[in-house]
Design a protein around this motif. Structure first.
Motif, PDB file in Angstrom:
ATOM      1  N   LYS A   3       0.848  -1.202   0.000  1.00 21.14           N
ATOM      2  CA  LYS A   3       0.000   0.000   0.000  1.00 21.14           C
ATOM      3  C   LYS A   3       0.877   1.244   0.000  1.00 21.14           C
ATOM      4  CE  LYS A   3      -4.418  -1.268   0.719  1.00 21.14           C
ATOM      5  NZ  LYS A   3      -5.548  -0.723  -0.061  1.00 21.14           N
ATOM      6  N   ALA A   4       0.385   2.290  -0.678  1.00 23.01           N
ATOM      7  CA  ALA A   4       1.107   3.564  -0.681  1.00 23.01           C
ATOM      8  C   ALA A   4       0.122   4.704  -0.873  1.00 23.01           C
ATOM      9  CB  ALA A   4       2.139   3.582  -1.800  1.00 23.01           C
ATOM     10  N   ILE A   5       0.545   5.893  -0.438  1.00 22.32           N
ATOM     11  CA  ILE A   5      -0.193   7.123  -0.751  1.00 22.32           C
ATOM     12  C   ILE A   5       0.411   7.675  -2.035  1.00 22.32           C
ATOM     13  CG2 ILE A   5      -0.515   9.530  -0.083  1.00 22.32           C
ATOM     14  CD1 ILE A   5      -2.230   8.013   1.714  1.00 22.32           C
ATOM     15  N   ASP A  20      -3.325   0.357  -3.776  1.00 20.79           N
ATOM     16  CA  ASP A  20      -2.506  -0.844  -3.918  1.00 20.79           C
ATOM     17  C   ASP A  20      -1.434  -0.569  -4.962  1.00 20.79           C
ATOM     18  OD1 ASP A  20      -3.947  -2.447  -2.155  1.00 20.79           O
ATOM     19  OD2 ASP A  20      -5.427  -2.949  -3.697  1.00 20.79           O
ATOM     20  N   VAL A  21      -0.210  -0.930  -4.640  1.00 24.01           N
ATOM     21  CA  VAL A  21       0.867  -0.802  -5.639  1.00 24.01           C
ATOM     22  C   VAL A  21       1.655  -2.118  -5.641  1.00 24.01           C
ATOM     23  CG1 VAL A  21       1.102   1.717  -5.467  1.00 24.01           C
ATOM     24  CG2 VAL A  21       2.443   0.267  -3.963  1.00 24.01           C
ATOM     25  N   LEU A  59       2.910   9.781  -8.319  1.00 22.97           N
ATOM     26  CA  LEU A  59       4.078   9.960  -7.458  1.00 22.97           C
ATOM     27  C   LEU A  59       3.760   9.537  -6.030  1.00 22.97           C
ATOM     28  CD1 LEU A  59       6.955  11.251  -7.040  1.00 22.97           C
ATOM     29  CD2 LEU A  59       5.749  13.371  -6.440  1.00 22.97           C
ATOM     30  N   ILE A  60       4.642   8.721  -5.454  1.00 20.32           N
ATOM     31  CA  ILE A  60       4.581   8.455  -4.012  1.00 20.32           C
ATOM     32  C   ILE A  60       5.429   9.534  -3.356  1.00 20.32           C
ATOM     33  CG2 ILE A  60       5.084   6.818  -2.169  1.00 20.32           C
ATOM     34  CD1 ILE A  60       4.836   4.549  -4.236  1.00 20.32           C
ATOM     35  N   ILE A  61       4.765  10.473  -2.645  1.00 19.30           N
ATOM     36  CA  ILE A  61       5.518  11.544  -1.995  1.00 19.30           C
ATOM     37  C   ILE A  61       6.105  11.019  -0.677  1.00 19.30           C
ATOM     38  CG2 ILE A  61       4.225  13.379  -3.118  1.00 19.30           C
ATOM     39  CD1 ILE A  61       2.719  13.765  -0.446  1.00 19.30           C
TER      40      ILE A  61
END
Ligand code: NDP
Length: 323
Positions: A3-5, A20-21, A59-61
């Motif tokens: 999981k990622a933002i 989900d990544v 982009l995952i910040i």
């Protein structure tokens, strides 16, 4: 999957999506880290809004985290699976698991928890280079620190006091003034409007050799007017917006001033500098000179709420996001 933002467009906190990544795989020179805590920093807001340019979308910040190495690619020598590690300054942080160039990782001493590490690596190594390298703070110096109750601010106040300096901390409320004072600011000023007058009063007319200004647009001129001749203006952030172009002739007229716009990326680009900054930080935390204040925690999936609080000036000290 992990999981990622991620952001797909620039905008307000609402553009951050919990998604989900695919689980990333470490390439040559890279490590995979299972993150236990992620740091929240103002630079995350700049990447979200587009003030700082995104390398690619989506982009995952996020620039800071701490956790355990779970796998490494070929040619990795700094770390191995099972190591407790932390980092600052590598985008891609708002994730449960992430890959990162292994030479950006530092091993964590056992005494430092993942949450403390995620709260301090970026803000603490920033304080280190600002106080020890951009300007070498000496015993007897009087210095101005803006946003003194914030993440970088509370660390700066404590560390500068430890170095023997007298800190004038600028904050926006009485409550924040008390917090900054409790963490080493000898003087506090609520609101920057009268900064030069207050600095003049506190220093008996001498003014200060350095101002650390992370607020940017709203305070730049007030900070310049608080410097002694040959003083150094350190403009290191833009919480109120970027500073407009500067007329360098003004620096002569105001007393042959120096101006710098530093970044942690430059100061830790070399592995040796990164190791020195981290070691200095671990030292002042281990000996108790600097206490890391994790004053807010959020679930990583609620990063939008954390951003809203940071931008509304509702946070103090450091904020940690928990995957
Ligand atoms: P903080 O916890 O300090 O939060 C930002 C603070 O800035 C607020 O709490 C607020 O304090 C103050 N502020 C003043 N004006 C505004 C405004 N218009 N909107 C929002 N906040 C404002 O954040 P960080 O510790 O993460 O970062 C502090 C600053 O340092 C940021 O500007 C960041 O970009 C910069 N920075 C720069 C680095 C570098 O290497 N150049 C590295 C790390 C951080 P108050 O209410 O008291 O005014």
């Amino acid at each position: 999957m992990t999981k990622a933002i991620r952001i797909h467009v620039h905008g307000g906190p609402e553009v951050m999506k919990w998604e989900d990544v695919p689980t990333p795989e470490p390439g040559p020179g890279e490590a995979l880290v299972k993150q236990e805590a992620v740091g929240l920093n103002y630079i995350d807001v700049y990447f979200r809004t587009g003030l700082y340019k995104a390398p690619a979308m989506p982009l995952i910040i996020g620039q800071e985290g701490a956790g355990t190495v779970t796998a490494v690619g070929v040619n990795v020598t700094h770390v191995a699976p099972g190591d407790r590690v932390a980092y600052a300054g590598a985008i891609g942080g708002y994730a449960t698991d992430r890959v990162i160039p292994a030479d950006r990782l530092v091993k964590l001493p056992d005494a430092i928890s993942f949450q403390t590490a995620a709260a301090m690596m970026l803000q603490g190594m920033t304080a280190q280079y600002l106080l020890r390298r951009t300007y070498t703070v000496k015993a007897g110096d009087t210095i101005v620190v803006h946003a003194a109750a914030g993440g970088v601010g509370l660390i700066m106040c404590q560390w500068a006091k430890h170095l023997g300096a007298t800190v004038i901390g600028v904050v926006s409320s009485q409550q924040k003034a008390e917090l900054a004072h409790a963490h080493g600011a000898a003087h506090t000023i609520v609101g920057a409007a009268d900064l030069p007058t207050e600095v003049k009063r506190i220093t008996g007319g001498a003014m200060v050799p350095v101002v650390y200004d992370s607020v940017g647009k709203d305070t730049f001129n007030l900070s310049i007017d608080s410097l002694a001749p040959l003083g150094l203006m350190v403009s290191y952030g833009n919480a109120s917006g970027p500073v407009p172009p500067v007329d360098i002739g003004m620096l002569a007229a105001k007393g042959s001033l120096f101006l710098t716009r530093p970044s942690l990326a430059t100061y830790t680009a070399k592995r040796a500098d990164l190791e020195r900054a981290a070691a200095d930080l671990f030292d002042v935390v281990a000996n108790g000179a600097v206490k890391i204040k994790v004053n807010q925690t959020y679930a990583l999936k609620d990063a939008a709420a954390a951003h809203a609080a940071l931008e509304a000036r509702k946070t103090t000290g450091s904020t940690v996001l928990l995957p």
